[in-house]
Design an enzyme around this catalytic site. Structure first.
Site, PDB file in Angstrom:
ATOM      1  N   LYS A 193       0.831  -1.213   0.000  1.00  0.00           N
ATOM      2  CA  LYS A 193       0.000   0.000   0.000  1.00  0.00           C
ATOM      3  C   LYS A 193       0.867   1.264   0.000  1.00  0.00           C
ATOM      4  O   LYS A 193       0.516   2.275  -0.611  1.00  0.00           O
ATOM      5  CB  LYS A 193      -0.920  -0.004   1.218  1.00  0.00           C
ATOM      6  CG  LYS A 193      -1.790   1.249   1.382  1.00  0.00           C
ATOM      7  CD  LYS A 193      -2.685   1.513   0.181  1.00  0.00           C
ATOM      8  CE  LYS A 193      -3.849   2.440   0.491  1.00  0.00           C
ATOM      9  NZ  LYS A 193      -3.492   3.707   1.069  1.00  0.00           N
ATOM     10  N   GLU A 200       0.705   6.757  -6.664  1.00  0.00           N
ATOM     11  CA  GLU A 200      -0.417   7.707  -6.726  1.00  0.00           C
ATOM     12  C   GLU A 200       0.093   9.142  -6.792  1.00  0.00           C
ATOM     13  O   GLU A 200      -0.420   9.963  -7.573  1.00  0.00           O
ATOM     14  CB  GLU A 200      -1.303   7.504  -5.507  1.00  0.00           C
ATOM     15  CG  GLU A 200      -2.496   8.413  -5.381  1.00  0.00           C
ATOM     16  CD  GLU A 200      -3.211   8.188  -4.061  1.00  0.00           C
ATOM     17  OE1 GLU A 200      -3.251   9.115  -3.237  1.00  0.00           O
ATOM     18  OE2 GLU A 200      -3.719   7.075  -3.837  1.00  0.00           O
TER      19      GLU A 200
END
Length: 334
Positions: A193, A200
């Protein structure tokens, strides 16, 4: 299953609601009594303290934490560890540092308490879209929690299968197509993550820079026949349809630009939540070059400053070595 949700902010409350819609029983706990009462009005079991919270969980107890990373998570983990027993399961679904997961898992293992780290992506839209989850922890414990993950995940939906996956045996295919995977031992979930969030940053920066070029296409510094007054909302919209740069981030960009093409409600000050920094640290430890991800992080730092002394130095040097005219502070404020 019956489980507890600690932290009933936007993410925690929405995840609890999705779980309840899927038939699970949820015991809610939050520093805000109003948040607990709101969730209880939707059918959750309310708790008034951590002791009350723990007493209302089934056995083995399962508690999912959705609290801010760092001290809040650490304090909550330690408080629950004092109240949990061997066989109970503690899940950290926030954005903790993967090295903290490894340490906590070792500590809790000595008490027979299982620890699972879950990198959770989906934001405020996850209640309806579902949550993409990257899971770290002992395999048998993760399998025990599968009904929870299956309910929270988006499922296969209408996304076309990747060519070749239809030939894979079910066990080999795993659950990735359902929107959640067991990445490995403790820390692996938050590690994946972490890099997800680092990527991102880079994706967001690429869109931001591209649209900044569009925004400045009317610059008076350009020849008149090369100036374009472009419709940014329409560009974002058309890119959503068949373009190779389409994505959910672009969908959200299109929404924002349609609401306000100038984005005047934003100052341009951009926060970071930590995962981008940790991604760069991991890259350094592995000697992996991450030019785009590091630059995207540094741009966020830059957004929080007025012009720096370093930039003044650049102006001074340009003026001294080449006589270049730089905008002075007095002219800027005049």
């Amino acid at each position: 299953m019956r489980l507890g949700m600690v932290g009933l902010g936007k993410m925690g409350a929405n995840m609890a609601l999705r779980l309840m819609r899927g038939g699970h029983e949820v015991v809610g706990s939050d520093l805000s009594a109003d948040n607990v009462a709101h969730l209880a009005s939707e059918g959750a079991v309310a708790s008034t303290s951590l002791d009350d919270f723990v007493s209302k969980l089934g056995k083995p107890r399962v508690a999912w934490l959705m609290v801010p990373a760092g001290d809040p998570t650490e304090q909550t983990v330690q408080a629950l560890a004092q109240r949990f027993q061997a066989g109970d399961i503690l899940i950290d679904g926030g954005n903790s540092y993967f090295k903290d997961d490894i340490r906590r898992a070792k500590q809790l293992r000595g008490k027979g308490i299982h620890y699972v780290d879950v990198g959770t992506s989906g934001g405020v839209w996850g209640i309806d879209r579902g949550y993409c989850m990257m899971i770290g922890g002992p395999k048998e414990v993760v399998q025990q929690l599968d009904p929870i993950f299956k309910t929270l995940a988006p499922g296969r939906g209408d996304i076309p299968r990747t060519p070749g996956r239809e030939k894979m045996p079910p066990k080999a295919a795993g659950t990735s197509e359902d929107g959640y995977i067991h990445c490995g031992p403790n820390g692996a979930g938050h590690f994946v993550k972490m890099v997800h969030n680092g990527i991102e940053y880079g994706l967001m920066q690429a869109y931001a820079e591209g649209f900044d070029i569009f925004e400045n296409a009317t610059s008076k510094d350009l020849p008149e026949d090369q100036r374009y007054d472009l419709n940014l909302p329409d560009i974002a919209e058309v890119w959503r349809r068949g373009s190779v740069v389409s994505s959910w981030l672009l969908d959200l960009t299109a929404m924002a630009l349609l609401e306000n093409p100038t984005l005047s409600e934003y100052t341009g000050y951009v926060q970071d939540s930590g995962e981008g920094r940790w991604t760069i640290e991991a890259a350094i430890a592995e000697a992996v070059p991450v030019d785009v991800l590091s630059a995207a992080l540094f741009v966020r730092f830059r957004s929080r400053q007025e012009h720096t002394f370093a930039e003044k130095m650049l102006s001074a040097m340009r003026q001294k070595f080449g006589g270049h005219i730089e905008l002075s502070a007095t002219k800027k404020t005049a």
